[in-house]
Design a protein around this motif. Structure first.
Motif, mmCIF file in Angstrom:
data_model
loop_
_atom_site.group_PDB
_atom_site.id
_atom_site.type_symbol
_atom_site.label_atom_id
_atom_site.label_comp_id
_atom_site.label_asym_id
_atom_site.label_seq_id
_atom_site.Cartn_x
_atom_site.Cartn_y
_atom_site.Cartn_z
ATOM 1 N N ALA A 10 -7.929 -27.662 -86.176
ATOM 2 C CA ALA A 10 -7.585 -26.764 -87.283
ATOM 3 C C ALA A 10 -8.519 -25.557 -87.321
ATOM 4 N N VAL B 3 -7.454 -23.213 -84.669
ATOM 5 C CA VAL B 3 -6.252 -22.501 -85.091
ATOM 6 C C VAL B 3 -6.624 -21.301 -85.953
ATOM 7 N N GLY C 224 -2.135 -17.047 -94.179
ATOM 8 C CA GLY C 224 -0.988 -17.462 -93.372
ATOM 9 C C GLY C 224 0.218 -16.563 -93.585
ATOM 10 N N ASN D 14 1.959 -14.462 -90.516
ATOM 11 C CA ASN D 14 3.360 -14.610 -90.123
ATOM 12 C C ASN D 14 4.103 -13.287 -90.056
ATOM 13 N N ALA E 95 3.030 -18.864 -83.888
ATOM 14 C CA ALA E 95 2.992 -19.739 -85.062
ATOM 15 C C ALA E 95 3.537 -21.147 -84.782
ATOM 16 N N PRO E 96 4.661 -21.301 -84.068
ATOM 17 C CA PRO E 96 5.138 -22.667 -83.795
ATOM 18 C C PRO E 96 4.144 -23.488 -82.967
ATOM 19 N N SER F 196 1.305 -24.565 -85.188
ATOM 20 C CA SER F 196 1.765 -25.666 -86.046
ATOM 21 C C SER F 196 1.733 -26.983 -85.290
ATOM 22 N N ARG F 197 2.032 -26.943 -83.998
ATOM 23 C CA ARG F 197 1.970 -28.173 -83.197
ATOM 24 C C ARG F 197 0.539 -28.686 -83.090
ATOM 25 N N LEU G 282 -1.705 -28.446 -85.417
ATOM 26 C CA LEU G 282 -2.035 -29.057 -86.710
ATOM 27 C C LEU G 282 -1.294 -30.368 -86.939
ATOM 28 N N ARG G 283 -0.112 -30.500 -86.361
ATOM 29 C CA ARG G 283 0.717 -31.688 -86.606
ATOM 30 C C ARG G 283 0.586 -32.755 -85.541
ATOM 31 N N ARG H 225 -2.589 -32.487 -79.048
ATOM 32 C CA ARG H 225 -3.352 -31.374 -79.641
ATOM 33 C C ARG H 225 -3.923 -30.497 -78.533
#
Length: 312
Positions: free
Chosen positions: A157, A160, A182, A186, A195-196, A199-200, A202-203, A210
């Motif tokens: 994170a 990121v 954020g 964007n 951005a996608p 997001s990967r 972070l998820r 990661r």
């Protein structure tokens, strides 16, 4: 030009109206004007207390007093390279946004001085940004490899956020504070691709996923740098550090950026603070009342201690 960041930046929504949200205007007088108090008295008497069911507000400034309030500097004076490292980016974004409806006092000219960082300061902030990423890019895998997925996610994170900050620099836009960070990101040209992937990161449920997302994100930001022409193209390489079971992506971006700096004052800063960090302190000492403390710190040489960050 409202004196509130989200109002002037156009980020407010319906929820923003629940506190301190009101029609307001700033009135600027010439420095030599001696009737500021009289103007304020007239405005108190004549400006309606509400408009469209909202309480109204106004303030009276000179150009110098406004910039002293928000940046702690006289906009007509000399602005040194080190001064730029003491200005909050949120404040810089705020004072350079919004409509100026009438100007006979030099407000537009003052704002233009702060439209964006001087070229070599901009280069330095980028190299500092890359140096925040480089020492930590292997640590998400390192933490995950010992079973610390929470720690790995935290490092991911942070990376990121650092990559996003670097993108603001690449797009030559000041970044806002956390609430709108954020949202503003964007709207950057690089966001649809990046951005996608972020997001990967972070998820991700595992350090391996990661790591793969971070490799892709690094390459996308590197590509953005290379297509921008800021420096000659920088080659990147995916390696396994010390034959460890995780991959990192490296590129000599700090070196390439340093080679482009010609301002001796900025080179001195780069020599004193070669790995980034001083630009992060202004996020803590962001108040104009603390600018003298931050300026004193900028003038101190960076000392790097030992540790386990890269070698462990």
């Amino acid at each position: 030009m409202p004196p509130r960041g989200s109002e002037v930046l156009g980020f407010d929504d319906a929820m923003s109206t629940d506190h301190d949200w009101k029609p307001r205007v700033l009135l600027f007088l010439r420095e030599e004007d001696e009737y500021g108090d009289a103007v304020r008295d007239v405005l108190r008497q004549q400006v309606p207390s509400s408009f469209a069911n909202r309480p109204t507000d106004f303030s009276v400034h000179t150009v110098e007093s406004f910039f002293q309030q928000h940046l702690g500097i006289d906009p007509a004076g000399e602005i040194h390279a080190r001064d730029w490292l003491t200005f909050s980016e949120q404040s810089l974004r705020m004072i350079t946004a919004g409509a100026v409806h009438h100007d006979e006092v030099g407000l537009r000219a003052a704002r233009e001085r702060f439209a964006y960082y001087p070229h070599d300061v901009w280069l330095y902030l980028q190299l500092a940004g890359w140096w925040r990423i480089h020492p930590e890019v292997n640590l998400a895998g390192r933490a995950g490899h010992v079973g610390d997925e929470l720690g790995s996610a935290l490092i991911g994170a942070r990376l990121v956020q650092d990559l996003m900050r670097l993108c603001f620099l690449l797009e030559r836009e000041y970044s806002p504070y956390a609430k709108w960070f954020g949202t503003a990101f964007n709207r950057l040209p690089c966001a649809p691709d990046l951005a996608p992937v972020l997001s990967r990161v972070l998820r991700a449920d595992s350090w391996q996923d990661r790591e793969q997302a971070l490799l892709t994100a690094y390459e996308l930001v590197a590509e953005r740098h290379n297509t921008s022409g800021i420096t000659a193209p920088v080659a990147t390489e995916v390696i396994q550090m010390w034959d460890r079971p995780f991959k990192v992506c490296w590129g000599p971006f700090p070196e390439a950026l340093t080679a482009k700096i010609t301002d001796p004052a900025v080179l001195e800063i780069a020599n004193q603070w070669p790995t980034g960090g001083i630009d992060q302190v202004r996020e803590i000492l962001w108040s104009t009342a603390q600018r003298s403390q931050l300026l004193a710190l900028v003038n101190q040489p960076f000392t790097s201690g030992g540790g386990d960050g890269v070698a462990g």
